[in-house]
Scaffold this motif. Structure first.
Motif, PDB file in Angstrom:
ATOM      1  N   SER A 118      47.225  39.955  48.451  1.00 48.65           N
ATOM      2  CA  SER A 118      48.624  40.753  48.824  1.00 48.65           C
ATOM      3  C   SER A 118      49.626  41.324  48.046  1.00 48.65           C
ATOM      4  N   GLU A 119      49.076  41.274  46.773  1.00 49.77           N
ATOM      5  CA  GLU A 119      49.905  42.446  46.250  1.00 49.77           C
ATOM      6  C   GLU A 119      49.619  44.413  46.977  1.00 49.77           C
ATOM      7  N   SER A 120      48.363  44.476  47.036  1.00 50.38           N
ATOM      8  CA  SER A 120      47.403  44.951  47.200  1.00 50.38           C
ATOM      9  C   SER A 120      47.726  45.942  48.338  1.00 50.38           C
ATOM     10  N   THR A 121      47.026  44.510  48.898  1.00 50.60           N
ATOM     11  CA  THR A 121      47.468  45.041  50.844  1.00 50.60           C
ATOM     12  C   THR A 121      48.957  45.302  51.025  1.00 50.60           C
ATOM     13  N   ASN A 122      50.325  44.979  50.535  1.00 52.28           N
ATOM     14  CA  ASN A 122      51.512  45.522  50.714  1.00 52.28           C
ATOM     15  C   ASN A 122      51.129  47.103  50.108  1.00 52.28           C
ATOM     16  N   SER A 123      51.410  47.021  49.299  1.00 49.32           N
ATOM     17  CA  SER A 123      50.856  48.919  48.889  1.00 49.32           C
ATOM     18  C   SER A 123      49.944  49.412  49.620  1.00 49.32           C
ATOM     19  N   ARG A 124      49.389  48.998  49.793  1.00 52.35           N
ATOM     20  CA  ARG A 124      48.495  50.360  51.303  1.00 52.35           C
ATOM     21  C   ARG A 124      49.053  49.872  52.318  1.00 52.35           C
ATOM     22  N   VAL A 125      50.133  49.318  52.806  1.00 56.33           N
ATOM     23  CA  VAL A 125      50.494  49.580  54.041  1.00 56.33           C
ATOM     24  C   VAL A 125      51.725  50.076  53.934  1.00 56.33           C
ATOM     25  N   LEU A 126      52.322  50.101  52.617  1.00 57.34           N
ATOM     26  CA  LEU A 126      53.134  50.777  52.247  1.00 57.34           C
ATOM     27  C   LEU A 126      52.939  52.145  52.473  1.00 57.34           C
ATOM     28  N   TRP A 127      51.959  52.352  51.799  1.00 54.41           N
ATOM     29  CA  TRP A 127      51.423  54.260  51.590  1.00 54.41           C
ATOM     30  C   TRP A 127      50.849  54.220  53.251  1.00 54.41           C
ATOM     31  N   TRP A 128      50.521  53.455  54.133  1.00 45.60           N
ATOM     32  CA  TRP A 128      49.713  53.876  55.297  1.00 45.60           C
ATOM     33  C   TRP A 128      51.596  54.391  55.956  1.00 45.60           C
ATOM     34  N   THR A 130      54.581  54.902  55.413  1.00 45.54           N
ATOM     35  CA  THR A 130      55.116  56.105  54.346  1.00 45.54           C
ATOM     36  C   THR A 130      54.128  57.181  55.385  1.00 45.54           C
ATOM     37  N   SER A 131      52.854  57.397  54.839  1.00 43.61           N
ATOM     38  CA  SER A 131      52.121  58.802  55.641  1.00 43.61           C
ATOM     39  C   SER A 131      52.591  59.402  57.178  1.00 43.61           C
ATOM     40  N   GLN A 132      52.383  58.550  57.744  1.00 41.42           N
ATOM     41  CA  GLN A 132      52.797  58.065  58.961  1.00 41.42           C
ATOM     42  C   GLN A 132      53.529  58.518  59.438  1.00 41.42           C
ATOM     43  N   THR A 133      55.214  58.118  58.429  1.00 38.91           N
ATOM     44  CA  THR A 133      56.139  59.125  58.701  1.00 38.91           C
ATOM     45  C   THR A 133      56.067  60.374  58.371  1.00 38.91           C
ATOM     46  N   VAL A 134      55.770  61.277  57.564  1.00 35.74           N
ATOM     47  CA  VAL A 134      56.112  61.856  56.686  1.00 35.74           C
ATOM     48  C   VAL A 134      54.946  63.182  58.041  1.00 35.74           C
ATOM     49  N   ILE A 135      54.122  62.368  58.467  1.00 38.48           N
ATOM     50  CA  ILE A 135      52.964  63.413  59.126  1.00 38.48           C
ATOM     51  C   ILE A 135      54.391  63.228  60.623  1.00 38.48           C
ATOM     52  N   LEU A 136      54.743  62.539  61.071  1.00 36.75           N
ATOM     53  CA  LEU A 136      55.357  61.949  62.439  1.00 36.75           C
ATOM     54  C   LEU A 136      56.340  63.215  62.444  1.00 36.75           C
ATOM     55  N   VAL A 137      57.537  63.292  61.374  1.00 40.45           N
ATOM     56  CA  VAL A 137      58.557  63.931  60.740  1.00 40.45           C
ATOM     57  C   VAL A 137      57.589  65.750  60.597  1.00 40.45           C
ATOM     58  N   VAL A 138      56.811  66.335  60.317  1.00 43.61           N
ATOM     59  CA  VAL A 138      55.970  67.590  60.039  1.00 43.61           C
ATOM     60  C   VAL A 138      55.844  67.878  61.320  1.00 43.61           C
ATOM     61  N   MET A 139      55.133  67.201  62.444  1.00 48.26           N
ATOM     62  CA  MET A 139      54.985  67.487  64.113  1.00 48.26           C
ATOM     63  C   MET A 139      55.924  67.734  64.550  1.00 48.26           C
ATOM     64  N   GLY A 140      57.116  67.290  64.528  1.00 47.27           N
ATOM     65  CA  GLY A 140      58.810  67.054  65.216  1.00 47.27           C
ATOM     66  C   GLY A 140      58.670  68.410  64.580  1.00 47.27           C
ATOM     67  N   PHE A 141      58.868  68.660  63.041  1.00 45.29           N
ATOM     68  CA  PHE A 141      59.255  70.172  62.856  1.00 45.29           C
ATOM     69  C   PHE A 141      58.294  71.547  63.456  1.00 45.29           C
ATOM     70  N   TRP A 142      57.161  71.184  63.387  1.00 44.49           N
ATOM     71  CA  TRP A 142      56.293  72.175  63.706  1.00 44.49           C
ATOM     72  C   TRP A 142      56.559  72.231  65.459  1.00 44.49           C
ATOM     73  N   GLN A 143      56.444  71.693  66.109  1.00 48.85           N
ATOM     74  CA  GLN A 143      56.682  71.290  67.973  1.00 48.85           C
ATOM     75  C   GLN A 143      58.614  72.008  68.418  1.00 48.85           C
ATOM     76  N   MET A 144      59.360  71.751  67.390  1.00 45.75           N
ATOM     77  CA  MET A 144      60.038  72.268  67.457  1.00 45.75           C
ATOM     78  C   MET A 144      60.475  73.785  67.295  1.00 45.75           C
ATOM     79  N   ARG A 145      59.083  74.193  66.039  1.00 45.91           N
ATOM     80  CA  ARG A 145      59.486  75.982  66.059  1.00 45.91           C
ATOM     81  C   ARG A 145      58.468  76.577  66.684  1.00 45.91           C
ATOM     82  N   HIS A 146      57.406  75.304  67.682  1.00 45.36           N
ATOM     83  CA  HIS A 146      56.359  76.401  67.963  1.00 45.36           C
ATOM     84  C   HIS A 146      57.325  76.468  69.339  1.00 45.36           C
ATOM     85  N   LEU A 147      58.248  75.344  70.423  1.00 45.85           N
ATOM     86  CA  LEU A 147      58.584  76.237  71.646  1.00 45.85           C
ATOM     87  C   LEU A 147      60.343  76.835  71.783  1.00 45.85           C
ATOM     88  N   LYS A 148      60.610  76.408  70.150  1.00 50.54           N
ATOM     89  CA  LYS A 148      61.593  78.396  69.614  1.00 50.54           C
ATOM     90  C   LYS A 148      60.520  79.017  69.449  1.00 50.54           C
TER      91      LYS A 148
END
Length: 157
Positions: A118-128, A130-148
């Motif tokens: 359970s702890e291993s699964t929870n850790s993997r879910v947390l990292w997954w 977190t990585s999705q959130t980072v990717i979404l934020v980076v893509m948002g900044f990239w889209q804003m710069r591209h549109l600008k």
């Protein structure tokens, strides 16, 4: 119907670590017992020692599994050790207490393994996540710069 003469069984028992506990060839009749020292799934393989598939011979197998304190024949123990009725009952109770202790230890072991999973699964879910959130934020900044830069190139801004 009795088994055909000359045919027997090979019995092999393996513990959860895949170590052979018992490996023996039996003739027409046989009986075996073993004591397990590791918790988990044990594998019992029973196969014929004959390769004559079409000779019309038959092999009858009766498998009676007894686990824990149920596997002990207390009447036989009482006769061998010359125990009184009270001593025999005390022996049975001690064996039951030992069996309960073993079951509790096994349940603790299973709970510990489940907790680690359970702890291993929870850790993997947390990292997954977190990585999705980072990717979404980076893509948002990239889209804003591209549109600008697009709007600046078209001189709309």
């Amino acid at each position: 119907m009795p088994s055909s003469p000359g045919i027997g069984m090979h019995v092999e028992v393996r513990d959860p670590d895949d170590k052979v506990i018992l490996s023996k060839v039996y003739s027409a009749e046989g009986r075996f017992t073993y004591t397990s020292h590791t918790p988990g799934e044990h594998v019992m393989c029973l196969y014929s020692n004959s390769t004559k598939w079409f000779s019309g011979t038959q092999l009858r197998v009766h498998l009676d599994l007894q686990v824990g304190e149920h596997a002990i024949d207390y009447q036989n123990v009482a006769q061998k050790e010359k125990l009184t009725e009270l001593q025999l009952r005390v022996r049975q109770l001690l064996d039951q207490v030992e069996q309960i202790t073993k079951e509790q230890n096994y349940q603790r072991y299973r709970e510990e393994r489940f907790r680690q999973t359970s702890e291993s699964t929870n850790s993997r879910v947390l990292w997954w996540s977190t990585s999705q959130t980072v990717i979404l934020v980076v893509m948002g900044f990239w889209q804003m710069r591209h549109l600008k830069s697009f709007f600046e190139a078209k001189k709309l801004v």
